[in-house]
Scaffold this active site. Structure first.
Site, mmCIF file in Angstrom:
data_model
loop_
_atom_site.group_PDB
_atom_site.id
_atom_site.type_symbol
_atom_site.label_atom_id
_atom_site.label_comp_id
_atom_site.label_asym_id
_atom_site.label_seq_id
_atom_site.Cartn_x
_atom_site.Cartn_y
_atom_site.Cartn_z
ATOM 1 N N VAL A 129 0.853 -1.192 0.000
ATOM 2 C CA VAL A 129 0.000 0.000 0.000
ATOM 3 C C VAL A 129 0.887 1.239 0.000
ATOM 4 O O VAL A 129 2.100 1.145 0.203
ATOM 5 C CB VAL A 129 -0.935 0.035 1.229
ATOM 6 C CG1 VAL A 129 -2.016 -1.012 1.138
ATOM 7 C CG2 VAL A 129 -0.127 -0.143 2.512
ATOM 8 N N THR A 164 6.034 -0.820 3.805
ATOM 9 C CA THR A 164 6.173 -1.654 4.993
ATOM 10 C C THR A 164 5.955 -0.868 6.277
ATOM 11 O O THR A 164 5.631 -1.447 7.314
ATOM 12 C CB THR A 164 7.556 -2.334 4.983
ATOM 13 O OG1 THR A 164 7.705 -3.057 3.753
ATOM 14 C CG2 THR A 164 7.707 -3.311 6.131
ATOM 15 N N VAL A 188 5.964 0.229 -12.637
ATOM 16 C CA VAL A 188 6.890 0.620 -13.704
ATOM 17 C C VAL A 188 7.360 -0.663 -14.374
ATOM 18 O O VAL A 188 8.055 -1.477 -13.756
ATOM 19 C CB VAL A 188 8.073 1.434 -13.148
ATOM 20 C CG1 VAL A 188 9.155 1.597 -14.211
ATOM 21 C CG2 VAL A 188 7.596 2.791 -12.662
ATOM 22 N N HIS A 245 13.894 -7.637 7.404
ATOM 23 C CA HIS A 245 14.871 -6.554 7.261
ATOM 24 C C HIS A 245 15.726 -6.776 6.019
ATOM 25 O O HIS A 245 16.943 -6.902 6.100
ATOM 26 C CB HIS A 245 15.749 -6.470 8.511
ATOM 27 C CG HIS A 245 15.017 -6.049 9.727
ATOM 28 N ND1 HIS A 245 15.565 -6.101 10.993
ATOM 29 C CD2 HIS A 245 13.768 -5.560 9.897
ATOM 30 C CE1 HIS A 245 14.687 -5.656 11.876
ATOM 31 N NE2 HIS A 245 13.583 -5.331 11.233
ATOM 32 N N HIS A 298 16.950 -2.046 13.595
ATOM 33 C CA HIS A 298 15.747 -2.177 12.784
ATOM 34 C C HIS A 298 15.821 -1.151 11.658
ATOM 35 O O HIS A 298 16.369 -0.057 11.824
ATOM 36 C CB HIS A 298 14.513 -1.984 13.661
ATOM 37 C CG HIS A 298 14.479 -2.940 14.817
ATOM 38 N ND1 HIS A 298 13.841 -4.150 14.766
ATOM 39 C CD2 HIS A 298 15.041 -2.867 16.052
ATOM 40 C CE1 HIS A 298 14.006 -4.792 15.913
ATOM 41 N NE2 HIS A 298 14.743 -4.026 16.708
#
Length: 602
Positions: free
Chosen positions: A107, A111, A256, A534, A582
């Site tokens: 969306v 993330t 794209v 990650h 993170h």
């Protein structure tokens, strides 16, 4: 149009202009930042002159609902999965052929719309080492801790102002919770302190020690909603400056398909535009592909899978791989899609009191209703809290054979952690063994995370079709050097368990290794594991001639793709390696830095 009911126009492919000054490909964590900064009004009288027009292309939709803003509901593990793109990975040879999936946001906001909202920057030494990946001194000057700190502070709107540590003037909110929501977290802090890992008041302070335990900062706003990159930088529910009405177009549900490249008169390879198409083709989809020209630059921010995919579809990447698929090679760049890294995690689980576990929301509907009321009326309770609230971090060389911290001379040359342990009030493994924990009792686990993996994988195309699935291979544990730190982390987790039990916290072993012998620990590592989402370094920044990394690098110190003009990459794919933290906050900082570089060239 901005700032009326729709702050920026969401346009279909056939409604777009023929040309934009900048095209940002991917409206995820980094793309939202770039779209905001590049479309911002320029000061009057500057050399840049007229504010340029920016197009942001996002494959997902906006999907801005109440549920998507509630912290607990919006995280992937608790949601219906509609905001998540799940991609199959190749069976992992070192994990007994286990099938796994890679997760990313699907969306606008990427993330940052589905993650655990953690805001951690990492230690200054991490970014000082980034300089080592670069060649020219001018490139090195663009990076390092002071530069990254400035970018962190630029975007941050923290709950407290601390000079040189936290800013309250940015757009992106983060905060800490005053208390832990589960007793087990408090017990884990006390256990860590007892074994010699001190409590750190502010995990984002650049002066905090490299080893200890700390409460985690989270991106939640003053309304107790998730504050994603979309909410911070491209909010549809809030009005931005009226002067942006004609400067930013957003095209969702669009991919794209490839970059358009041409040779200039002097022989340079330049990106001159993009070819756009609908994310999904098929019955009922009437939109056709079309080209859009770019006057200044294209910036890829499609993430560690999307950015290398677009490069390879455009003929920029490993020549032999592209030839195998019949793609014309315009630039042989072997590092594209190589050097994929992730923080590999291994879980140990226990049964505890149901009341002290997140599982109680599922087990007792009445408790869920109580927590829902608490959130709706007071903005408190379990629906506000991420499942990760605490991190314990150290270096495996500091631990003795039983997994306990010890002071030895060899430890003094280690100033970055290589393992992180995250307590969770539920079962943290996504492997089949995690299903064996009886759900009649509460669940508690330690997720042991490898922060500095030696293993590196790849992202490759399976077809020249831009909608075809990718071949994603993180190659977990392909380098055996990753096993000793994980063994040490598991032993430390079991020692923390021992201390928690000694303090009177009832924990019954549920999913733990058979013994602490190396062979049993290794068997457990290969069995009870997971991705931590990650993913990085598939378009890494560095030197082309750096033989330590497959293919060297994809972008230089200005994030420009080697050998291709008018093209940059700015997302977690450019990290020289996966950082020991993170990745959400560093990704936003990368986007801030890239925007500054672009604006500085105007």
């Amino acid at each position: 149009m901005w700032p009326f009911t729709t702050p920026y126009p969401e346009l279909r492919i056939d409604e777009l202009s023929d040309e934009y000054d900048y095209i940002v490909v991917g409206g995820g964590t980094a793309g939202c930042v770039l779209a905001n900064r590049l479309s911002a009004p320029r000061p009057s009288g500057t050399a840049a002159g007229k504010t340029p027009r920016v197009l942001l292309v996002e494959r997902g939709l906006v999907a801005d609902t109440w549920v998507s803003r509630v912290p607990l509901f919006s995280s992937d593990f608790a949601s219906d999965g509609k905001r998540t793109l799940r991609r199959p990975m190749r069976p992992q040879a070192a994990l007994r052929g286990r099938d796994m999936q890679a997760y990313s946001g699907a969306v606008l906001g990427g993330t940052s719309r589905i993650n655990q909202m953690l805001y951690t920057r990492g230690l200054p030494e991490e970014y000082e080492r980034w300089k080592e990946a670069l060649g020219e001194e001018a490139e090195k000057e663009q990076w390092g801790w002071e530069e990254m700190k400035r970018c962190f502070l630029k975007s941050e709107k923290a709950d407290v102002q601390v000079e040189g540590v936290h800013s309250t003037t940015g757009l992106w909110r983060n905060r800490t919770h005053a208390d832990f929501y589960f007793r087990g977290f408090n017990e884990a802090v006390e256990a860590a302190k007892e074994v010699g890992l001190p409590y750190i008041p502010d995990v984002n302070s650049p002066t905090h020690p490299p080893f200890g335990c700390a409460r985690l900062h989270v991106t939640i706003d003053e309304h107790t909603h998730r504050h994603s990159a979309y909410d911070a930088f491209l909010p549809k529910r809030l009005a931005l400056e009226r002067t942006r009405a004609g400067t930013l177009h957003v095209c969702t549900g669009t991919i794209v398909e490839r970059l358009v490249t041409e040779r200039s008169e002097d022989g340079r390879l330049l990106v001159t535009g993009v070819v756009l198409g609908p994310t999904v083709e098929g019955k009922g989809v009437r939109t056709k592909s079309r080209g859009v020209r770019v006057a200044r630059e294209v910036v890829l921010s499609a993430g560690p899978f999307g950015s290398p995919q677009i490069l390879m579809l455009s003929g920029i990447g490993p020549a032999e791989h592209l030839k195998e698929l019949g793609i014309t090679v315009v630039k042989d760049l072997p590092a594209v899609g190589s050097n994929l890294q992730d923080h590999f995690g291994v879980s140990v689980g226990f049964n505890i009191s149901m009341w002290d576990s997140l599982l109680s929301l599922e087990k007792w509907p009445w408790r869920f209703l109580i927590e829902l009321v608490r959130y709706l009326i007071w903005g408190t309770g379990l629906l506000l809290v991420p499942v990760l609230q605490l991190a314990i971090f150290t270096h495996s060389k500091l631990l003795n054979k039983r997994g306990l911290p010890t002071k030895t001379e060899k430890a003094f040359d280690e100033n970055l952690p290589d393992i992180e342990i995250m307590p969770m009030a539920y079962e943290s493994s996504d492997s089949a063994i995690g299903q064996y924990i009886p759900r009649t009792s509460g669940q508690f686990s330690f997720l042991n995370v490898l922060l500095a993996p030696a293993s590196r994988g790849t992202v490759r195309l399976t077809s020249p079709d831009p909608r075809a699935s990718l071949s994603i291979d993180p190659a977990y544990l392909s380098d055996r050097a990753d096993l000793p730190p994980l063994r040490a982390a598991l032993k430390l987790s079991l020692r923390l368990r021992d201390r928690m039990r000694a303090r009177g916290y009832a924990m019954r072993d549920a999913t733990v290794p058979r013994s602490e012998r190396d062979e049993d620990l290794d068997a457990w590592i290969r069995t009870c594991n997971r991705t931590t989402y990650h993913y990085t370094s598939t378009c890494r920044m560095g030197r082309l001639d750096d033989a330590r990394w497959d293919g060297g690098a994809v972008v230089d110190g200005w994030l420009r793709v080697y050998g291709v003009g008018k093209l940059r990459v700015a997302d977690s794919s450019v990290f020289p390696w996966v950082p020991r933290t993170h990745t959400q906050a560093p990704t936003v900082a990368i986007a801030e830095k890239c925007a500054e570089m672009i604006l500085g060239d105007e």
